[in-house]
Design a protein around this motif. Structure first.
Motif, PDB file in Angstrom:
ATOM      1  N   VAL A  28       0.855  -1.181   0.000  1.00 12.65           N
ATOM      2  CA  VAL A  28       0.000   0.000   0.000  1.00 12.65           C
ATOM      3  C   VAL A  28       0.889   1.228   0.000  1.00 12.65           C
ATOM      4  N   ASP A  29       0.705   2.056  -1.015  1.00  9.19           N
ATOM      5  CA  ASP A  29       1.390   3.338  -1.076  1.00  9.19           C
ATOM      6  C   ASP A  29       0.414   4.410  -0.625  1.00  9.19           C
ATOM      7  N   ALA A  30       0.918   5.422   0.058  1.00  6.47           N
ATOM      8  CA  ALA A  30       0.045   6.520   0.492  1.00  6.47           C
ATOM      9  C   ALA A  30      -0.400   7.301  -0.739  1.00  6.47           C
ATOM     10  N   PRO A  31      -1.575   7.821  -0.791  1.00  2.65           N
ATOM     11  CA  PRO A  31      -2.692   7.635   0.135  1.00  2.65           C
ATOM     12  C   PRO A  31      -3.657   6.566  -0.358  1.00  2.65           C
ATOM     13  N   GLY A  32      -3.514   5.364   0.095  1.00  8.71           N
ATOM     14  CA  GLY A  32      -4.463   4.290  -0.198  1.00  8.71           C
ATOM     15  C   GLY A  32      -4.345   3.655  -1.561  1.00  8.71           C
ATOM     16  N   LYS A  33      -3.181   3.714  -2.163  1.00  3.19           N
ATOM     17  CA  LYS A  33      -2.990   3.076  -3.466  1.00  3.19           C
ATOM     18  C   LYS A  33      -2.466   1.660  -3.253  1.00  3.19           C
ATOM     19  N   LEU A  34      -3.276   0.665  -3.650  1.00  3.47           N
ATOM     20  CA  LEU A  34      -2.894  -0.735  -3.540  1.00  3.47           C
ATOM     21  C   LEU A  34      -2.120  -1.107  -4.805  1.00  3.47           C
ATOM     22  N   VAL A  35      -0.866  -1.507  -4.629  1.00  5.47           N
ATOM     23  CA  VAL A  35       0.035  -1.782  -5.751  1.00  5.47           C
ATOM     24  C   VAL A  35       0.316  -3.275  -5.816  1.00  5.47           C
ATOM     25  N   ARG A  36       0.124  -3.875  -6.990  1.00  2.00           N
ATOM     26  CA  ARG A  36       0.443  -5.298  -7.204  1.00  2.00           C
ATOM     27  C   ARG A  36       1.905  -5.405  -7.586  1.00  2.00           C
ATOM     28  N   LEU A  37       2.628  -6.269  -6.924  1.00  5.48           N
ATOM     29  CA  LEU A  37       4.048  -6.475  -7.205  1.00  5.48           C
ATOM     30  C   LEU A  37       4.208  -7.693  -8.100  1.00  5.48           C
ATOM     31  N   GLY A  38       4.895  -7.525  -9.210  1.00  2.06           N
ATOM     32  CA  GLY A  38       5.155  -8.642 -10.114  1.00  2.06           C
ATOM     33  C   GLY A  38       3.946  -9.085 -10.918  1.00  2.06           C
ATOM     34  N   GLY A  39       2.977  -8.223 -11.105  1.00  2.90           N
ATOM     35  CA  GLY A  39       1.795  -8.595 -11.880  1.00  2.90           C
ATOM     36  C   GLY A  39       0.803  -7.451 -11.960  1.00  2.90           C
ATOM     37  N   CYS A  40      -0.359  -7.757 -12.484  1.00  2.00           N
ATOM     38  CA  CYS A  40      -1.417  -6.763 -12.635  1.00  2.00           C
ATOM     39  C   CYS A  40      -2.660  -7.230 -11.890  1.00  2.00           C
ATOM     40  N   TRP A  41      -3.521  -6.280 -11.543  1.00  2.00           N
ATOM     41  CA  TRP A  41      -4.799  -6.618 -10.945  1.00  2.00           C
ATOM     42  C   TRP A  41      -5.723  -7.138 -12.021  1.00  2.00           C
ATOM     43  N   PRO A  42      -6.687  -7.977 -11.692  1.00  4.48           N
ATOM     44  CA  PRO A  42      -7.629  -8.500 -12.695  1.00  4.48           C
ATOM     45  C   PRO A  42      -8.410  -7.373 -13.377  1.00  4.48           C
ATOM     46  N   ASP A  43      -8.652  -7.542 -14.677  1.00  2.00           N
ATOM     47  CA  ASP A  43      -9.440  -6.566 -15.432  1.00  2.00           C
ATOM     48  C   ASP A  43     -10.937  -6.761 -15.199  1.00  2.00           C
ATOM     49  N   CYS A  44     -11.354  -8.004 -14.980  1.00  2.00           N
ATOM     50  CA  CYS A  44     -12.778  -8.315 -14.817  1.00  2.00           C
ATOM     51  C   CYS A  44     -13.001  -9.085 -13.524  1.00  2.00           C
TER      52      CYS A  44
END
Length: 96
Positions: A28-44
């Motif tokens: 979690v990066d401030a302010p409230g940014k959830l960051v995926r390490l080594g991949g991407c979040w699902p599109d659907c």
């Protein structure tokens, strides 16, 4: 991905029924940014599916800001004062 409100801490991140490891697979990066390490979040996402099933993406987190020991002590003292003095229309203050 942004999480609403100030993020106190993340309880879990579940993608397709797999719980991700904090620090290794997300942060979690401030302010409230959830960051995926080594991949991407699902599109659907399958919004009709129960969390934890394939096609789902679930984040549980606590909303708020961390407070230091002095703030906890101050609020505790205030609550004790109010509980001792509040009764019969008076809250025990200097002008009651």
């Amino acid at each position: 991905m942004y999480l609403p409100g100030p993020v106190y801490d993340v309880g879990s991140v579940d993608v397709d029924g797999q719980v991700l490891t904090p620090g290794a697979e997300y942060r979690v990066d401030a302010p409230g940014k959830l960051v995926r390490l080594g991949g991407c979040w699902p599109d659907c996402r399958d919004m009709a599916a129960v969390p934890g099933e394939p096609g789902t993406f679930t984040v549980t987190y606590r909303w708020g800001l961390p407070v230091d020991e002095a703030a906890v002590a101050a609020v505790s003292e205030l609550i004790c004062h109010l509980l001792k003095g509040c009764g019969g229309g008076s809250c025990g203050g200097p002008h009651s």
